[in-house]
Motif scaffolding. Structure first.
Motif, PDB file in Angstrom:
ATOM      1  N   GLU A  92       0.817  -1.214   0.000  1.00  0.00           N
ATOM      2  CA  GLU A  92       0.000   0.000   0.000  1.00  0.00           C
ATOM      3  C   GLU A  92       0.856   1.271   0.000  1.00  0.00           C
ATOM      4  O   GLU A  92       0.362   2.353  -0.253  1.00  0.00           O
ATOM      5  CB  GLU A  92      -0.929   0.024   1.219  1.00  0.00           C
ATOM      6  N   ARG A 140      -2.254   5.920   0.027  1.00  0.00           N
ATOM      7  CA  ARG A 140      -2.161   4.469   0.166  1.00  0.00           C
ATOM      8  C   ARG A 140      -2.587   3.837  -1.148  1.00  0.00           C
ATOM      9  O   ARG A 140      -3.657   4.127  -1.669  1.00  0.00           O
ATOM     10  CB  ARG A 140      -3.044   3.963   1.318  1.00  0.00           C
ATOM     11  N   GLU A 142      -4.226   1.506  -2.527  1.00  0.00           N
ATOM     12  CA  GLU A 142      -5.241   0.491  -2.280  1.00  0.00           C
ATOM     13  C   GLU A 142      -5.301  -0.500  -3.443  1.00  0.00           C
ATOM     14  O   GLU A 142      -5.272  -0.102  -4.609  1.00  0.00           O
ATOM     15  CB  GLU A 142      -6.612   1.146  -2.107  1.00  0.00           C
ATOM     16  N   ARG A 153      -7.084   6.306  -2.873  1.00  0.00           N
ATOM     17  CA  ARG A 153      -5.629   6.183  -2.771  1.00  0.00           C
ATOM     18  C   ARG A 153      -4.990   7.481  -2.290  1.00  0.00           C
ATOM     19  O   ARG A 153      -3.837   7.491  -1.879  1.00  0.00           O
ATOM     20  CB  ARG A 153      -5.055   5.755  -4.118  1.00  0.00           C
TER      21      ARG A 153
END
Length: 567
Positions: A92, A140, A142, A153
Motif C-alpha cells: 500500500e 495508500r 489500495e 488512494r
C-alpha cells in the motif's frame, strides 16, 4: 456566490461506477470528479464542505491544547527503515526515488515523521507533555479503491501525536483526545459509536475507533444493548459454548467420499459441525502454517496477526501444490502426522473426539483428541464473533452494526520512540523513551459518512455545520423584475449578516433550479416567486421539504436563527 458564476457541473443520471449514495451524489452534484482509480479532484462545492470539516477539527484540536504544524507528504525512506517498517508496511506504500536515487515514500501515516521531529528537538522533561497535529494529504496504494472518496488512494486526514513521560500522563492525553473527538463528531451531527479497536500494525496498548453508523460501511462493530461494551468485529472476544464432555474414544480412520467441506463431512458422519476441526492452510510469509478452529466458526485474521506478528498483507491461503508439498491433500488437511507449524484455537484443545482431516483424499479421522493424538501452539481466541454470541461475563447478546471508521485513537506507548531511539532527559538527567499516542480523523471519509447518513432519493441533505453553503435563495423567473429585486435584496442582506448564501440567478427553468437545489442539499431555502411584489416568499428546509409562505423579513430571521445555533 451567484450560481450563474459558480462552477457546478451537475449530472442528471447516476454514474455507472458509483456504488454508494455518497459517491453517486458527490459526482452528480458536481462536487468531485474522478482523475484516476481512487484519485479525485474536489470542485468548489465539495471542497467547501471539506474545509468546513477541517475547521471543526482544527477548532476542537486547538481547544484541547494541540498545536498545528504541517509536514511534507513526501517522507524519506531512512526514517522508515530505522523503525523497521519500510519493508513491513506492505504494497500500500507508494515508493519513489529522486534524481539522486534517494528513496522516499508518499506518507501513508506519520508515526516515524513526528517521532524523529521530536527526537531531534525535544531534550528535556520540561518541554513535555506535547501535542502536535497536522491536516495533510495521505497516500495508500489500495489494491481495490472503492466507494468513491471513502476508500481512495489519496485522502485528507488529521493526524495528531502526543508525547508524554509515563503511562499515566499518556492516559490523560488519550482521554483528552477522546473527549475532543466526541465534540468533533457531535458537531458533524454524525450518528456514531465509540468501540474498542484492534491495534494491528500500529502496536501499543489500547485503541478506540469512532464509527459512523451506515449500512454501506465496510467495517462491522459489535456492542451491547446496555452500552457497556463496544468493539470492532476483529477485537470482540468470543465466549464459545463447548459441546458436552465425553469419554475419549479410540482414534479411527474413516472413508468420507465426496466430503471435503465441514458441512459435507458433518452431514456424512452425522456429527455437530463444531466437533469438526476446520483447517485453514496458510502461508505466513514464506512459512507454511495450519490453523485449526471449530468447524462452525470463522477465523479472525486480526487475532492471528496479533499472535503471529505476521503482517496481514504477508498472509495468504496456500495453493493446492503447497498443500501437497506439506504431505496433505486440499480439503482433507488435518493435524496428524505432518511436520509443519500448527496453531490451535484453545477451544479445539477442550473438545473430545473431534473429526479431523486425514491428509488423504476422501478420508478423515474420528475421535481425535488434543494432547493424545496431536499437539501444537495454542491461542486463547482466534474466532470471529458471530450472531448469538454473548458479551463475555454478561447475559447480553452482541448487537451488530455496519459503519464507516471516521476516527481512531491509539496508545502507542514506547513502540516508536524505542525503535527510533527518541529520548528525553528526566529531572535526574536520565534518558527515557517518550510515551506516545496517535490520533487520526478521516476528513474526506467524514464527508462520505455525513452524506451516507443524510440523503434521500433527490440528493444530499447537508447538516448546516458542514454544508458548502448555509442558505440558498432561488429566483424562480429571472425575467420578473420583482422576483429579481427581492432575491437580490435578501441575498445581499444575508451576506451582510455573515450567512454563507447562494443566489440562484440562472436563466434556467424552475424545474431545473429546484432539482439542482435538492441535489446539492443546501439546508435553508428561500424561493422568490409570484408574490415577490408583496415581499412574500416560500421558506423551507432541505430536510423537511415543506414550504411555508412568509414575509421575506421573517424568512431572513429564520435563517439567522438556524445559522446561529451551529456557530
Amino acid at each position: 456566490m451567484r450560481l450563474s458564476k459558480l462552477y457546478m457541473p451537475t449530472l442528471r443520471e447516476d454514474p455507472q461506477d458509483a456504488e454508494i449514495a455518497s459517491h453517486k451524489f458527490l459526482l452528480r452534484a458536481g462536487m468531485i470528479r474522478k482523475s484516476a482509480s481512487g484519485v479525485y479532484t474536489y470542485l468548489p462545492l465539495g471542497y467547501r464542505s471539506i474545509r468546513k470539516i477541517e475547521n471543526i477539527v482544527r477548532d476542537e484540536m486547538d481547544k484541547a491544547g494541540a498545536m498545528e504544524i504541517l509536514m511534507s507528504a513526501i517522507q524519506p525512506a531512512e526514517i522508515w527503515k530505522e523503525s523497521g517498517r519500510w519493508e513491513k508496511f506492505g504494497p500500500e506504500m507508494f515508493k519513489l526515488r529522486d534524481r539522486n536515487d534517494r528513496e522516499f515514500c508518499l506518507g501513508p501515516t506519520a508515526e516515524e515523521y513526528f517521532t524523529t521531529l521530536i527526537r531531534d528537538e525535544v531534550k528535556s522533561y520540561k518541554d513535555l507533555p506535547l501535542n502536535l497535529y497536522q491536516i495533510q494529504t495521505k497516500y495508500r496504494d489500495e489494491k481495490r479503491p472503492r466507494f468513491g472518496i471513502n476508500r481512495a488512494r489519496e485522502f485528507s486526514m488529521k493526524d495528531a501525536y502526543t508525547f508524554d513521560t509515563s503511562p499515566e500522563t499518556l492516559h490523560t492525553a488519550y482521554m483528552n483526545m477522546y473527549e475532543a473527538y466526541e465534540k468533533i463528531f457531535d458537531r458533524l451531527e454524525l450518528d456514531y459509536k465509540i468501540v474498542e479497536g484492534d491495534n494491528g500494525a500500529m502496536g501499543g496498548t489500547g485503541s478506540h475507533e469512532f464509527i459512523a453508523l451506515s449500512e454501506t460501511g465496510e467495517g462491522v462493530i459489535v456492542y451491547s444493548e446496555s452500552g457497556k461494551f463496544g468493539a470492532t468485529e476483529e477485537k470482540a472476544p468470543v465466549e464459545y459454548i463447548l459441546p458436552q464432555a465425553e469419554d475419549k474414544k479410540e482414534l479411527e480412520k474413516v472413508h468420507t467420499p465426496n466430503a471435503s467441506t465441514i458441512e459435507e463431512v458433518a452431514n456424512f458422519l452425522k456429527v455437530d459441525p463444531k466437533k469438526c476441526a476446520k483447517a485453514i492452510d496458510l502461508m505466513l510469509g514464506d512459512e507454511p502454517a495450519l490453523v485449526f478452529i471449530p468447524g462452525d466458526r470463522e477465523l479472525n485474521l486480526a487475532k492471528l496477526v496479533a499472535y503471529t506478528g505476521t503482517a496481514e498483507h504477508d498472509i495468504r491461503m496456500m495453493e493446492d501444490s503447497e498443500i501437497e508439498a506439506i504431505k496433505s491433500k486440499p480439503g482433507y488437511t488435518g493435524p496428524l502426522g505432518l511436520d509443519v507449524r500448527m496453531i490451535f484455537d484453545k477451544r479445539i484443545t477442550e473438545m473430545d473426539n473431534l473429526v479431523v482431516g486425514a491428509n488423504e483424499s476422501e478420508y478423515h479421522y474420528i475421535n481425535a483428541n488434543y494432547g493424545r493424538d496431536f499437539e501444537g501452539e495454542v491461542v486463547d481466541d482466534l474466532l470471529l464473533v458471530a450472531e448469538g454470541d454473548k458479551v463475555p461475563g454478561t447475559d447480553e447478546v452482541y448487537k451488530f452494526a455496519r459503519g464507516i471508521e471516521v476516527g481512531n485513537i491509539f496508545k502507542l506507548g514506547t513502540k516508536y520512540s524505542e525503535a527510533l531511539n527518541a529520548t528525553y532527559l528526566d529531572e535526574n538527567g536520565k534518558a527515557n523513551y517518550f510515551y506516545m499516542g496517535s490520533y487520526g480523523v478521516g476528513v474526506t471519509r467524514s464527508v462520505t459518512a455525513v452524506i451516507e447518513q443524510n440523503h434521500d432519493d433527490n440528493g444530499i441533505i447537508w447538516p448546516i455545520s458542514v454544508a458548502p453553503y448555509e442558505a440558498i435563495v432561488t429566483i424562480v423567473n429571472t425575467k420578473d423584475e420583482e422576483q429579481v429585486a427581492l432575491g437580490e435584496k435578501i441575498y445581499k442582506e444575508l451576506e451582510a449578516k455573515g450567512v454563507e448564501v447562494l443566489l440562484d440567478d440562472r436563466k434556467e427553468r424552475p424545474g431545473v433550479k429546484f432539482k439542482d437545489r435538492d441535489l446539492i442539499g443546501i439546508p435553508l431555502r428561500i424561493t422568490c416567486g409570484k408574490k415577490s411584489g408583496e415581499s412574500i416568499v416560500e421558506y423551507s428546509t432541505r430536510r423537511e421539504m415543506e414550504n411555508s409562505e412568509i414575509s421575506a423579513d421573517e424568512a431572513i430571521k429564520n435563517i439567522l436563527s438556524e445559522v446561529e445555533k451551529v456557530r
